[in-house]
Design a protein around this motif. Structure first.
Motif, PDB file in Angstrom:
ATOM      1  N   UNK A   1       0.833  -1.202   0.000  1.00 25.44           N
ATOM      2  CA  UNK A   1       0.000   0.000   0.000  1.00 25.44           C
ATOM      3  C   UNK A   1       0.873   1.259   0.000  1.00 25.44           C
ATOM      4  N   UNK A   2       1.899   1.276   0.830  1.00 25.74           N
ATOM      5  CA  UNK A   2       2.783   2.441   0.909  1.00 25.74           C
ATOM      6  C   UNK A   2       3.565   2.631  -0.392  1.00 25.74           C
ATOM      7  N   UNK A   3       3.931   1.533  -1.050  1.00 25.71           N
ATOM      8  CA  UNK A   3       4.583   1.638  -2.353  1.00 25.71           C
ATOM      9  C   UNK A   3       3.648   2.300  -3.353  1.00 25.71           C
ATOM     10  N   UNK A   4       2.396   1.874  -3.366  1.00 24.25           N
ATOM     11  CA  UNK A   4       1.410   2.435  -4.285  1.00 24.25           C
ATOM     12  C   UNK A   4       1.132   3.897  -3.968  1.00 24.25           C
ATOM     13  N   UNK A   5       1.157   4.220  -2.693  1.00 24.03           N
ATOM     14  CA  UNK A   5       0.951   5.611  -2.294  1.00 24.03           C
ATOM     15  C   UNK A   5       2.070   6.488  -2.852  1.00 24.03           C
ATOM     16  N   UNK A   6       3.300   5.984  -2.825  1.00 19.12           N
ATOM     17  CA  UNK A   6       4.421   6.722  -3.402  1.00 19.12           C
ATOM     18  C   UNK A   6       4.252   6.923  -4.898  1.00 19.12           C
TER      19      UNK A   6
ATOM     20  N   UNK B   1       2.347  10.504  -9.674  1.00 21.68           N
ATOM     21  CA  UNK B   1       1.337  10.799 -10.692  1.00 21.68           C
ATOM     22  C   UNK B   1       0.706  12.156 -10.421  1.00 21.68           C
ATOM     23  N   UNK B   2       0.427  12.442  -9.154  1.00 29.02           N
ATOM     24  CA  UNK B   2      -0.166  13.735  -8.791  1.00 29.02           C
ATOM     25  C   UNK B   2       0.779  14.883  -9.110  1.00 29.02           C
ATOM     26  N   UNK B   3       2.068  14.676  -8.929  1.00 28.96           N
ATOM     27  CA  UNK B   3       3.047  15.707  -9.285  1.00 28.96           C
ATOM     28  C   UNK B   3       2.987  16.008 -10.780  1.00 28.96           C
ATOM     29  N   UNK B   4       2.800  14.952 -11.579  1.00 29.08           N
ATOM     30  CA  UNK B   4       2.699  15.134 -13.029  1.00 29.08           C
ATOM     31  C   UNK B   4       1.428  15.901 -13.390  1.00 29.08           C
ATOM     32  N   UNK B   5       0.335  15.630 -12.687  1.00 33.92           N
ATOM     33  CA  UNK B   5      -0.915  16.340 -12.942  1.00 33.92           C
ATOM     34  C   UNK B   5      -0.779  17.823 -12.587  1.00 33.92           C
TER      35      UNK B   5
ATOM     36  N   UNK C   1      -1.270   4.066   8.736  1.00 34.38           N
ATOM     37  CA  UNK C   1      -0.714   4.323   7.402  1.00 34.38           C
ATOM     38  C   UNK C   1      -1.684   5.045   6.472  1.00 34.38           C
ATOM     39  N   UNK C   2      -2.915   5.232   6.905  1.00 36.98           N
ATOM     40  CA  UNK C   2      -3.913   5.793   5.995  1.00 36.98           C
ATOM     41  C   UNK C   2      -4.085   7.301   6.178  1.00 36.98           C
ATOM     42  N   UNK C   3      -3.002   8.031   6.074  1.00 39.51           N
ATOM     43  CA  UNK C   3      -3.090   9.478   6.036  1.00 39.51           C
ATOM     44  C   UNK C   3      -2.851   9.941   4.604  1.00 39.51           C
ATOM     45  N   UNK C   4      -3.250  11.149   4.299  1.00 42.86           N
ATOM     46  CA  UNK C   4      -3.136  11.653   2.927  1.00 42.86           C
ATOM     47  C   UNK C   4      -1.945  12.584   2.747  1.00 42.86           C
ATOM     48  N   UNK C   5      -0.927  12.388   3.572  1.00 40.14           N
ATOM     49  CA  UNK C   5       0.259  13.228   3.472  1.00 40.14           C
ATOM     50  C   UNK C   5       0.886  13.114   2.082  1.00 40.14           C
ATOM     51  N   UNK C   6       1.025  14.252   1.425  1.00 38.87           N
ATOM     52  CA  UNK C   6       1.634  14.269   0.096  1.00 38.87           C
ATOM     53  C   UNK C   6       0.667  14.035  -1.041  1.00 38.87           C
ATOM     54  N   UNK C   7      -0.570  13.620  -0.724  1.00 41.94           N
ATOM     55  CA  UNK C   7      -1.566  13.372  -1.766  1.00 41.94           C
ATOM     56  C   UNK C   7      -2.572  14.525  -1.776  1.00 41.94           C
ATOM     57  N   UNK C   8      -2.765  15.186  -2.911  1.00 34.18           N
ATOM     58  CA  UNK C   8      -3.691  16.324  -2.976  1.00 34.18           C
ATOM     59  C   UNK C   8      -5.137  15.898  -2.772  1.00 34.18           C
ATOM     60  N   UNK C   9      -5.946  16.826  -2.314  1.00 35.89           N
ATOM     61  CA  UNK C   9      -7.372  16.567  -2.150  1.00 35.89           C
ATOM     62  C   UNK C   9      -8.045  16.567  -3.522  1.00 35.89           C
ATOM     63  N   UNK C  10      -9.278  16.101  -3.570  1.00 34.95           N
ATOM     64  CA  UNK C  10     -10.009  16.092  -4.843  1.00 34.95           C
ATOM     65  C   UNK C  10     -10.251  17.520  -5.329  1.00 34.95           C
TER      66      UNK C  10
END
Length: 266
Positions: free
Chosen positions: A128-133, A138-142, A198-207
């Motif tokens: 899961x943490x690998x996929x989160x990375x 992908x979000x950086x590319x967006x 492990x289920x925090x959204x650190x580094x992942x943008x909101x919708x």
């Protein structure tokens, strides 16, 4: 003992409900996890995880080699990118809600008496943490595509990320509500849910951030003058529309067609 064991059809896709009846008019019922082949088994989720993580996209991004994205520079390859991102987003959701959270909600006592599951659960957390990375990359590319030209990002890629992010957000709200059930306070401490951590959204943008980037991306793609983020609050209709996913636009159009049909009949 003279007792009988009845299986009363499927309880759901992973369990069977059983009733044990015997003498003295006593009946006991319980629900059992079924050892069957399919999506509910450890072997299935293990193989699915290893298959997706072995994709060149996931393997490269998890190792920090973002240049792999440059290879998705044609329409056909952009479609493949969307397909691969959708698959790992679904895997993240499956790992979180079908496995890891359900393990932790059963408490420490359950974990202590099922040592066989310790390693598989740790593996799933690691995946899961690998996929989160990968998701972060992908979000950086967006985000980058919202401010300058991109040969790899498409409208569909934004939609996959928006839909997956909002779906997990809704599932988390529902799960948190489930944890508020008073029944948990009646259990001993070692049987109460334990945090996964492990289920925090650190580094992942909101919708909302993803939608803002989508609006900028579409405005740039359509040759429109970029709008300020505040325009998404309803002050600019075009910006609001360009922040919507294709499915949402289709739904709005369908609702408008039904409304027109109703008005004609009236």
């Amino acid at each position: 003992s003279g007792s009988l064991y009845y299986l009363l059809d499927d309880f759901n896709h992973q369990h069977e409900h059983a009733v044990i009846s015997g003498s003295d008019d006593l009946r006991y019922s319980s629900t059992h996890r079924v050892a069957r082949d399919g999506s509910g088994t450890w072997q299935f989720i293990r193989d699915k995880s290893q298959t997706i993580l072995s994709l060149d996209l996931c393997r490269s991004l998890s190792e920090g080699r973002v240049e792999v994205l440059d290879s998705y520079n044609s329409i056909s390859k952009q479609k493949n990118l969307v397909k691969e991102v959708r698959s790992f987003q679904q895997l993240m959701t499956d790992l979180e809600f079908e496995w890891i959270r359900l393990w932790h909600i059963q408490g420490q006592h359950h974990a202590d008496i099922h040592p066989y599951w310790h390693k598989p659960i740790e593996n799933m957390k690691k995946w899961y943490l690998q996929l989160k990375g990968v998701c972060n990359q992908i979000c950086n590319a967006l985000k980058e595509a919202s401010v300058k030209e991109s040969l790899i990002v498409s409208e569909d890629l934004f939609d996959v990320m928006i839909e997956a992010t909002e779906n997990r957000s809704k599932l988390r709200v529902a799960f948190d509500q489930r944890l508020q059930d008073k029944v948990f306070s009646t259990l001993s401490n070692d049987m109460r849910p334990i945090p996964s951590g492990i289920f925090n959204d650190e580094g992942i943008p909101s919708s909302n951030e993803l939608r803002t980037w989508r609006s900028k991306f579409m405005s740039k793609k359509n040759g429109e003058v970029p709008k300020a983020p505040s325009s998404l609050n309803g002050n600019n209709k075009m910006s609001k529309i360009s922040s919507m996913t294709k499915k949402e636009k289709k739904k709005v159009a369908s609702n408008w067609q039904r409304m027109q049909s109703t008005m004609k009949k009236a």
